[in-house]
Motif scaffolding. Structure first.
Motif, PDB file in Angstrom:
ATOM      1  N   GLN A   1       8.671  -4.024 -10.158  1.00  0.00           N
ATOM      2  CA  GLN A   1       7.675  -3.083 -10.087  1.00  0.00           C
ATOM      3  C   GLN A   1       6.464  -3.664 -10.851  1.00  0.00           C
ATOM      4  O   GLN A   1       5.572  -3.835 -10.475  1.00  0.00           O
ATOM      5  CB  GLN A   1       7.774  -1.864 -10.584  1.00  0.00           C
ATOM      6  N   ALA A   2       6.549  -4.226 -12.196  1.00  0.00           N
ATOM      7  CA  ALA A   2       5.577  -4.872 -12.613  1.00  0.00           C
ATOM      8  C   ALA A   2       5.062  -5.902 -12.346  1.00  0.00           C
ATOM      9  O   ALA A   2       3.714  -6.154 -12.343  1.00  0.00           O
ATOM     10  CB  ALA A   2       6.123  -5.253 -14.335  1.00  0.00           C
ATOM     11  N   GLN A   3       5.879  -6.690 -11.606  1.00  0.00           N
ATOM     12  CA  GLN A   3       5.060  -8.034 -10.690  1.00  0.00           C
ATOM     13  C   GLN A   3       4.531  -7.537  -9.636  1.00  0.00           C
ATOM     14  O   GLN A   3       3.550  -8.068  -9.167  1.00  0.00           O
ATOM     15  CB  GLN A   3       6.359  -8.801 -10.215  1.00  0.00           C
TER      16      GLN A   3
ATOM     17  N   ASN B   1       2.667  -4.701  -9.159  1.00  0.00           N
ATOM     18  CA  ASN B   1       1.465  -3.737  -9.488  1.00  0.00           C
ATOM     19  C   ASN B   1       0.200  -4.341  -8.977  1.00  0.00           C
ATOM     20  O   ASN B   1      -0.567  -3.727  -8.434  1.00  0.00           O
ATOM     21  CB  ASN B   1       1.775  -3.194 -10.822  1.00  0.00           C
TER      22      ASN B   1
ATOM     23  N   GLN C   1      11.185   2.515 -16.573  1.00  0.00           N
ATOM     24  CA  GLN C   1      10.387   1.720 -15.940  1.00  0.00           C
ATOM     25  C   GLN C   1       8.892   2.409 -15.655  1.00  0.00           C
ATOM     26  O   GLN C   1       8.726   2.977 -14.968  1.00  0.00           O
ATOM     27  CB  GLN C   1      10.881   1.370 -14.462  1.00  0.00           C
TER      28      GLN C   1
ATOM     29  N   SER D   1       5.771   0.469 -15.901  1.00  0.00           N
ATOM     30  CA  SER D   1       4.782  -0.357 -15.867  1.00  0.00           C
ATOM     31  C   SER D   1       3.693   0.233 -14.864  1.00  0.00           C
ATOM     32  O   SER D   1       2.738  -0.185 -15.307  1.00  0.00           O
ATOM     33  CB  SER D   1       5.245  -1.514 -15.345  1.00  0.00           C
TER      34      SER D   1
ATOM     35  N   GLU E   1       0.405   1.455 -16.962  1.00  0.00           N
ATOM     36  CA  GLU E   1      -0.739   0.604 -17.203  1.00  0.00           C
ATOM     37  C   GLU E   1      -2.151   0.687 -16.702  1.00  0.00           C
ATOM     38  O   GLU E   1      -3.070   0.816 -17.202  1.00  0.00           O
ATOM     39  CB  GLU E   1      -0.308  -0.940 -17.279  1.00  0.00           C
TER      40      GLU E   1
END
Ligand SMILES: NC(=O)c1ccc[n+]([C@@H]2O[C@H](COP(=O)([O-])OP(=O)(O)OC[C@H]3O[C@@H](n4cnc5c(N)ncnc54)[C@H](OP(=O)(O)O)[C@@H]3O)[C@@H](O)[C@H]2O)c1
Length: 317
Positions: free
Chosen positions: A186-188, A190, A213, A215, A218
């Motif tokens: 997920q972070a990648q 976003n 999770q 992320s 942010e």
């Protein structure tokens, strides 16, 4: 006792719990205002949506097993009787769509459900064919929400083609809302999702958000609110990893300040404490879990300071 005997006993227990819940429910629903499920508005239309829904991955992988079908019907009944209605599925969840279609037909409950499904085939023709197959399996001619699955992996040109198809389907009234999902790394994903929300007028985004999770906190949640995009949280328990992390531990007493008396409620109320979140869709295959999760959608929710305390508590386990 062997595994299948345990399964059967669990199934019987769940059926018993289902009957009990059905008998108690009318009383519970009339008891207090606080027992009502929290609703949040879908930004694009202002339609009220209950904050608790359910996912169907693995859960509806039950074939023709009569006992399991009866338990899943009891789970769905608990959802509907509480005033909730969102059920998320996908062609990639094995037999889930077909099972959901047949259960809703058997319950005569299609009109009580807000059905969300997805497609992931390449090309516009592939997408249309896959969506048509979904409607057939779901035994319906319309769904409430249609999503492009795992958009983070889709090249931009193809994403544009798929959003065009979705808009066309929405215009034809085949789906009321449209959007995209993502859940892996997920972070990648976003930054790409944020760009999509800012450029396109999506009704919904379905994202991986749980205490394991975070992320999307942010920036993505804020952008969803700015762009009027409803947020649906998949994997809210990180596929049960959160329960394993707290195994043998008591829910802290201070969680009663926001009416969380189980770990399930603790984890879901953490997410619902963010106003940008419209709903959570935990996977549930038993009535006791459904009732527990529905209770997470009632009463007080944690504020920012309480949510910080929750994160610290889980981080320090
Ligand atoms: N890219 C995407 O679009 C995407 C990807 C993944 C998932 N999803 C969606 O998200 C949904 C949820 O994902 P998931 O089911 O894999 O993971 P999850 O909701 O994070 O976790 C489900 C697990 O939590 C357990 N559970 C549920 N409620 C509980 C409670 N109150 N107390 C204790 N345990 C509880 C379930 O057990 P029981 O089954 O025994 O009740 C199951 O083992 C999927 O069904 C699907 O609809 C979407």
């Amino acid at each position: 006792m062997n595994f299948s005997q345990r399964q059967t006993r669990r199934g019987l227990f769940e059926l018993g719990a289902a009957v009990g819940a059905g008998a108690l429910w009318p009383f519970a629903a009339q008891s207090t205002v606080a027992s009502k499920l929290i609703m949040r508005k879908i930004p694009r239309t202002g339609e009220d949506m209950p904050v608790i829904g359910m996912g169907t991955q693995f859960v509806l992988d039950i074939g023709d097993d009569a006992e399991k079908r009866a338990v899943r019907i009891a789970v769905l009944r608990a959802l509907f009787d509480a005033g909730a209605r969102t059920i998320d599925t996908a062609p990639s969840y094995g037999p889930a769509e077909a099972t959901l279609g047949s259960l809703l037909e058997e319950m005569k409950a299609r009109d009580r459900a807000f059905v969300s499904t997805k497609f992931s085939r390449t090309g516009q023709e592939g997408a249309i064919a896959e969506m048509r197959e979904s409607l057939r399996r779901l035994r319906t001619d319309k769904v409430e929400l249609m999503l492009r699955h795992n958009i983070g992996f889709v090249p931009p040109n193809e994403a544009a083609d798929h959003l065009a198809v979705l808009r066309e389907w929405k215009q034809q009234g085949i789906c009321r809302y449209i959007g995209v999902t993502h859940s892996q790394n997920q972070a990648q994903a976003n930054p790409r999702l944020i760009e999509l929300l800012q450029k396109e007028k999506l009704d919904f985004i379905q994202i991986n958000y749980s205490m394991a999770q975070r992320s999307v906190e942010e920036k993505l949640l804020a952008v969803a609110a700015e762009t009027g995009t409803a947020v649906m949280c998949n994997l809210p328990f990180a596929r049960a990893a959160l329960f394993k992390a707290v195994s043998g531990k008591q829910v802290p007493d201070w969680a009663r300040e926001f009416d969380a008396v189980s770990w399930g409620q603790f984890f879901l109320k953490y997410l619902l404490g963010r106003e940008e979140v419209n709903l959570v869709i935990p996977g549930v295959d038993r009535v006791s879990h459904m009732i527990d999760n529905l209770d997470a959608g009632r009463g007080r929710l944690p504020n920012a300071a309480q949510r910080k305390r929750m994160v610290d508590f889980i981080g320090n386990l």
